[in-house]
Write a protein that holds these residues in place. Sequence first.
Motif, short mmCIF file in Angstrom:
data_model
loop_
_atom_site.label_atom_id
_atom_site.label_comp_id
_atom_site.label_asym_id
_atom_site.label_seq_id
_atom_site.Cartn_x
_atom_site.Cartn_y
_atom_site.Cartn_z
N UNK A 112 0.86 -1.19 0.00
CA UNK A 112 0.00 0.00 0.00
C UNK A 112 0.90 1.23 0.00
N UNK A 113 0.37 2.31 -0.57
CA UNK A 113 1.14 3.55 -0.67
C UNK A 113 0.22 4.75 -0.53
N UNK A 114 0.80 5.87 -0.15
CA UNK A 114 0.01 7.10 -0.12
C UNK A 114 0.90 8.31 -0.35
N UNK A 115 0.30 9.35 -0.90
CA UNK A 115 0.93 10.65 -1.04
C UNK A 115 0.07 11.63 -0.25
N UNK A 116 0.63 12.21 0.80
CA UNK A 116 -0.15 13.01 1.73
C UNK A 116 0.47 14.39 1.90
N UNK A 117 -0.35 15.34 2.29
CA UNK A 117 0.06 16.75 2.34
C UNK A 117 0.36 17.18 3.77
N UNK A 118 1.50 17.84 3.93
CA UNK A 118 1.87 18.46 5.21
C UNK A 118 2.26 19.91 4.96
N UNK A 119 2.29 20.69 6.03
CA UNK A 119 2.71 22.09 5.93
C UNK A 119 4.06 22.18 5.22
N UNK A 120 4.16 23.08 4.28
CA UNK A 120 5.40 23.22 3.50
C UNK A 120 6.56 23.54 4.43
N UNK A 121 7.70 22.89 4.22
CA UNK A 121 8.83 23.02 5.15
C UNK A 121 9.52 24.37 5.07
N UNK A 122 9.38 25.10 3.97
CA UNK A 122 10.05 26.39 3.80
C UNK A 122 9.05 27.54 3.76
N UNK A 123 7.97 27.37 2.98
CA UNK A 123 6.93 28.39 2.88
C UNK A 123 5.77 27.94 3.77
N UNK A 124 5.86 28.26 5.04
CA UNK A 124 4.98 27.66 6.05
C UNK A 124 3.52 28.04 5.89
N UNK A 125 3.23 29.11 5.16
CA UNK A 125 1.83 29.50 4.97
C UNK A 125 1.11 28.53 4.04
N UNK A 126 1.84 27.72 3.31
CA UNK A 126 1.24 26.76 2.37
C UNK A 126 0.92 25.47 3.13
N UNK A 127 -0.35 25.07 3.08
CA UNK A 127 -0.85 23.89 3.80
C UNK A 127 -0.63 24.02 5.30
N UNK A 128 -0.73 25.24 5.80
CA UNK A 128 -0.49 25.49 7.22
C UNK A 128 -1.40 24.62 8.09
N UNK A 129 -0.81 24.03 9.11
CA UNK A 129 -1.57 23.23 10.06
C UNK A 129 -1.81 21.79 9.66
N UNK A 130 -1.41 21.40 8.48
CA UNK A 130 -1.58 20.01 8.08
C UNK A 130 -0.35 19.20 8.46
#
Length: 253
Positions: A112-130
């Motif tokens: 099984x595999x997945x591609x999941x979203x987390x808060x961007x490591x450099x531009x923290x406003x992108x996907x903030x809180x995930x």
Amino acid sequence: MAKDVTLIYFSPTGGVEKYAVGLGKKLGSIKNDIEVSGEIGDVTEFGKDDFVIVAGPVFGGRIPPYMTEKLSIFSGSNTPTVTMAVYGNRDYEDALLELNDTCKERGFDVIASCAVVAEHSIVRMVARGRPDGKDFEEISQFAGKILHKLAAGDMSTPQVPGNRPYTKWNSTNFVPLITGDCKKCGICAEKCPTQAIDHEDTAAADVTKCILCGRCIAVCPEKARTLPNQIQAALNDKLISLRDVRKDNEFFI
């Protein structure tokens, strides 16, 4: 049936760890928790009765070479494995495919595999809180499907997006800098996974070793390490359109 799970992951700024631990706990109990930039320990070989989660961040549509190098330490023997590519809301391109190929080469059977979203490591406003509550709810549902597949004795490998050859890895010619707020505590040098920061002079960093993982920026207690202003501004402009976009996680089983 709940499983004893071994986690193998690289989590420069914490997002990968949250997902890996979250999935591991939903599958059963975490037997081994191995963050590859820390102490590896003696558990490096796995058999068909073990169960492994391998998770890593996406940099420029790839798994960073640092992680693939670290994965060469481990070997499986038809070991059931779940892979996770964690990305900052832009795109994961060939990263999940590359991670699966790497695991297969090491003897792990990816079920099984997945591609999941987390808060961007450099531009923290992108996907903030995930990852957030909705993400973990989806991880819980994914875990249920994995356990069902295992109970059925199904060891098939799912098809995942991506291309071979993988997208070209682009190195950078800059490193995070320190500001006048730096207290010379040395935490950034201690925590740098590639040892790119000089322990005696933390203002000095080796551009040939730095992979721009963002850990030094994230761990600095004084918020005294940052990208060059021009670079940070360019990245902000490039990713600003993704700030309010909630990309879906993708699951393959």
